[in-house]
Design a protein around this motif. Structure first.
Motif, PDB file in Angstrom:
ATOM      1  N   GLY A 135       0.833  -1.189   0.000  1.00  0.00           N
ATOM      2  CA  GLY A 135       0.000   0.000   0.000  1.00  0.00           C
ATOM      3  C   GLY A 135       0.875   1.249   0.000  1.00  0.00           C
ATOM      4  N   ARG A 136       0.522   2.183  -0.854  1.00  0.00           N
ATOM      5  CA  ARG A 136       1.258   3.449  -0.931  1.00  0.00           C
ATOM      6  C   ARG A 136       0.286   4.599  -0.758  1.00  0.00           C
ATOM      7  N   LEU A 137       0.733   5.569  -0.007  1.00  0.00           N
ATOM      8  CA  LEU A 137      -0.003   6.804   0.185  1.00  0.00           C
ATOM      9  C   LEU A 137       0.741   7.865  -0.618  1.00  0.00           C
ATOM     10  N   ARG A 138       0.050   8.448  -1.623  1.00  0.00           N
ATOM     11  CA  ARG A 138       0.728   9.379  -2.536  1.00  0.00           C
ATOM     12  C   ARG A 138       0.024  10.714  -2.605  1.00  0.00           C
ATOM     13  N   GLU A 139       0.815  11.717  -2.891  1.00  0.00           N
ATOM     14  CA  GLU A 139       0.320  13.044  -3.270  1.00  0.00           C
ATOM     15  C   GLU A 139       0.901  13.324  -4.638  1.00  0.00           C
ATOM     16  N   GLY A 140       0.063  13.203  -5.652  1.00  0.00           N
ATOM     17  CA  GLY A 140       0.565  13.331  -7.020  1.00  0.00           C
ATOM     18  C   GLY A 140       1.484  12.165  -7.331  1.00  0.00           C
ATOM     19  N   ASP A 141       2.736  12.483  -7.747  1.00  0.00           N
ATOM     20  CA  ASP A 141       3.713  11.439  -8.055  1.00  0.00           C
ATOM     21  C   ASP A 141       4.604  11.110  -6.867  1.00  0.00           C
ATOM     22  N   ARG A 142       4.486  11.872  -5.793  1.00  0.00           N
ATOM     23  CA  ARG A 142       5.355  11.690  -4.630  1.00  0.00           C
ATOM     24  C   ARG A 142       4.747  10.690  -3.647  1.00  0.00           C
ATOM     25  N   VAL A 143       5.534   9.668  -3.283  1.00  0.00           N
ATOM     26  CA  VAL A 143       5.089   8.668  -2.304  1.00  0.00           C
ATOM     27  C   VAL A 143       5.379   9.216  -0.909  1.00  0.00           C
ATOM     28  N   ILE A 144       4.345   9.374  -0.108  1.00  0.00           N
ATOM     29  CA  ILE A 144       4.476   9.898   1.249  1.00  0.00           C
ATOM     30  C   ILE A 144       4.805   8.770   2.228  1.00  0.00           C
ATOM     31  N   GLU A 145       4.133   7.638   2.036  1.00  0.00           N
ATOM     32  CA  GLU A 145       4.315   6.516   2.963  1.00  0.00           C
ATOM     33  C   GLU A 145       4.001   5.217   2.241  1.00  0.00           C
ATOM     34  N   GLU A 146       4.681   4.156   2.673  1.00  0.00           N
ATOM     35  CA  GLU A 146       4.472   2.843   2.062  1.00  0.00           C
ATOM     36  C   GLU A 146       4.418   1.784   3.157  1.00  0.00           C
ATOM     37  N   GLY A 147       3.546   0.812   2.986  1.00  0.00           N
ATOM     38  CA  GLY A 147       3.436  -0.299   3.921  1.00  0.00           C
ATOM     39  C   GLY A 147       3.049  -1.555   3.175  1.00  0.00           C
ATOM     40  N   ASP A 148       3.247  -2.679   3.818  1.00  0.00           N
ATOM     41  CA  ASP A 148       2.850  -3.926   3.178  1.00  0.00           C
ATOM     42  C   ASP A 148       2.325  -4.911   4.214  1.00  0.00           C
ATOM     43  N   ALA A 157      -5.628  -5.203   6.386  1.00  0.00           N
ATOM     44  CA  ALA A 157      -5.521  -3.745   6.539  1.00  0.00           C
ATOM     45  C   ALA A 157      -4.060  -3.344   6.513  1.00  0.00           C
ATOM     46  N   ILE A 158      -3.817  -2.143   6.046  1.00  0.00           N
ATOM     47  CA  ILE A 158      -2.489  -1.534   6.082  1.00  0.00           C
ATOM     48  C   ILE A 158      -2.604  -0.304   6.957  1.00  0.00           C
ATOM     49  N   LEU A 159      -1.622  -0.138   7.833  1.00  0.00           N
ATOM     50  CA  LEU A 159      -1.619   0.983   8.772  1.00  0.00           C
ATOM     51  C   LEU A 159      -0.678   2.077   8.276  1.00  0.00           C
ATOM     52  N   PHE A 160      -1.200   3.286   8.205  1.00  0.00           N
ATOM     53  CA  PHE A 160      -0.422   4.450   7.799  1.00  0.00           C
ATOM     54  C   PHE A 160      -0.335   5.422   8.962  1.00  0.00           C
ATOM     55  N   GLN A 161       0.789   6.103   9.092  1.00  0.00           N
ATOM     56  CA  GLN A 161       0.942   7.148  10.086  1.00  0.00           C
ATOM     57  C   GLN A 161       0.263   8.439   9.623  1.00  0.00           C
ATOM     58  N   ASN A 162       0.337   8.698   8.315  1.00  0.00           N
ATOM     59  CA  ASN A 162      -0.243   9.920   7.742  1.00  0.00           C
ATOM     60  C   ASN A 162      -1.709   9.705   7.379  1.00  0.00           C
ATOM     61  N   ARG A 204      -5.619  12.239  -0.257  1.00  0.00           N
ATOM     62  CA  ARG A 204      -4.434  11.681  -0.915  1.00  0.00           C
ATOM     63  C   ARG A 204      -4.833  10.430  -1.692  1.00  0.00           C
ATOM     64  N   ILE A 205      -3.928   9.980  -2.544  1.00  0.00           N
ATOM     65  CA  ILE A 205      -4.181   8.779  -3.336  1.00  0.00           C
ATOM     66  C   ILE A 205      -3.704   7.562  -2.544  1.00  0.00           C
ATOM     67  N   VAL A 206      -4.611   6.616  -2.322  1.00  0.00           N
ATOM     68  CA  VAL A 206      -4.268   5.360  -1.652  1.00  0.00           C
ATOM     69  C   VAL A 206      -4.190   4.293  -2.735  1.00  0.00           C
ATOM     70  N   ASP A 207      -2.994   3.765  -2.926  1.00  0.00           N
ATOM     71  CA  ASP A 207      -2.760   2.740  -3.950  1.00  0.00           C
ATOM     72  C   ASP A 207      -2.399   1.426  -3.251  1.00  0.00           C
ATOM     73  N   ILE A 208      -3.319   0.473  -3.277  1.00  0.00           N
ATOM     74  CA  ILE A 208      -3.082  -0.834  -2.653  1.00  0.00           C
ATOM     75  C   ILE A 208      -3.203  -1.882  -3.743  1.00  0.00           C
ATOM     76  N   HIS A 209      -2.169  -2.698  -3.877  1.00  0.00           N
ATOM     77  CA  HIS A 209      -2.166  -3.729  -4.928  1.00  0.00           C
ATOM     78  C   HIS A 209      -1.349  -4.948  -4.506  1.00  0.00           C
ATOM     79  N   PRO A 210      -1.656  -6.109  -5.078  1.00  0.00           N
ATOM     80  CA  PRO A 210      -0.852  -7.301  -4.787  1.00  0.00           C
ATOM     81  C   PRO A 210       0.513  -7.164  -5.443  1.00  0.00           C
ATOM     82  N   ALA A 211       1.563  -7.570  -4.718  1.00  0.00           N
ATOM     83  CA  ALA A 211       2.914  -7.430  -5.244  1.00  0.00           C
ATOM     84  C   ALA A 211       3.536  -8.765  -5.621  1.00  0.00           C
ATOM     85  N   GLY A 212       3.017  -9.866  -5.065  1.00  0.00           N
ATOM     86  CA  GLY A 212       3.585 -11.161  -5.417  1.00  0.00           C
ATOM     87  C   GLY A 212       2.996 -12.276  -4.575  1.00  0.00           C
TER      88      GLY A 212
END
Length: 136
Positions: free
Chosen positions: A86-99, A114-119, A124-132
């Protein structure tokens, strides 16, 4: 079924019709189940895991923000050690990432995580996807 003769009980020699009916229905159910399993074993196509993530809710917690999601496996093969990023983004900038890693996501089923974010993800854009995953 028993009959009483002079205070003694004796088993009937001929089975009751309900016993025959119960045996017949049970045999038919077992035969139908075995036929269905055999049919599935020979005709079902093996499709590799196809994982889809759907975000459910975003909640504030005492340690940050929880983004709950469902992960669906629409294929006929189970996926093991499934990593979801899971990535928390503002535009193209990644603010926080978790898995998070699921032990497995069964074939044609869903799991919830669930993914826990500090921010705060609000606005903001929340991008959650399977990675493998691995084959079990």
């Amino acid at each position: 079924m028993t009959k009483s003769e002079q205070g003694r009980h004796r088993e009937r020699q001929d089975p009751h019709w309900i016993e025959w009916l119960t045996g017949l229905v049970s045999a038919l159910l077992v035969a139908a189940m075995l036929s269905w399993l055999t049919w599935e074993a020979f005709t079902r196509e093996s499709i590799p895991p196809d994982l889809v993530v759907t975000v459910l809710t975003t909640e504030k917690t005492s340690s940050g923000h929880r983004v709950a999601f469902d992960i669906y496996n629409t294929a006929t093969i189970t996926a093991a050690a499934v990593t979801v990023v899971g990535r928390l983004r503002e535009g193209d900038r990644v603010i926080e990432e978790g898995d998070v890693t699921f032990d497995y996501v069964a074939a044609e089923s869903k799991s919830t995580g669930a993914i826990l974010f500090q921010n705060d993800p609000a606005g903001r854009i929340v991008d959650i996807h399977p990675a493998g995953y691995t084959d079990p």
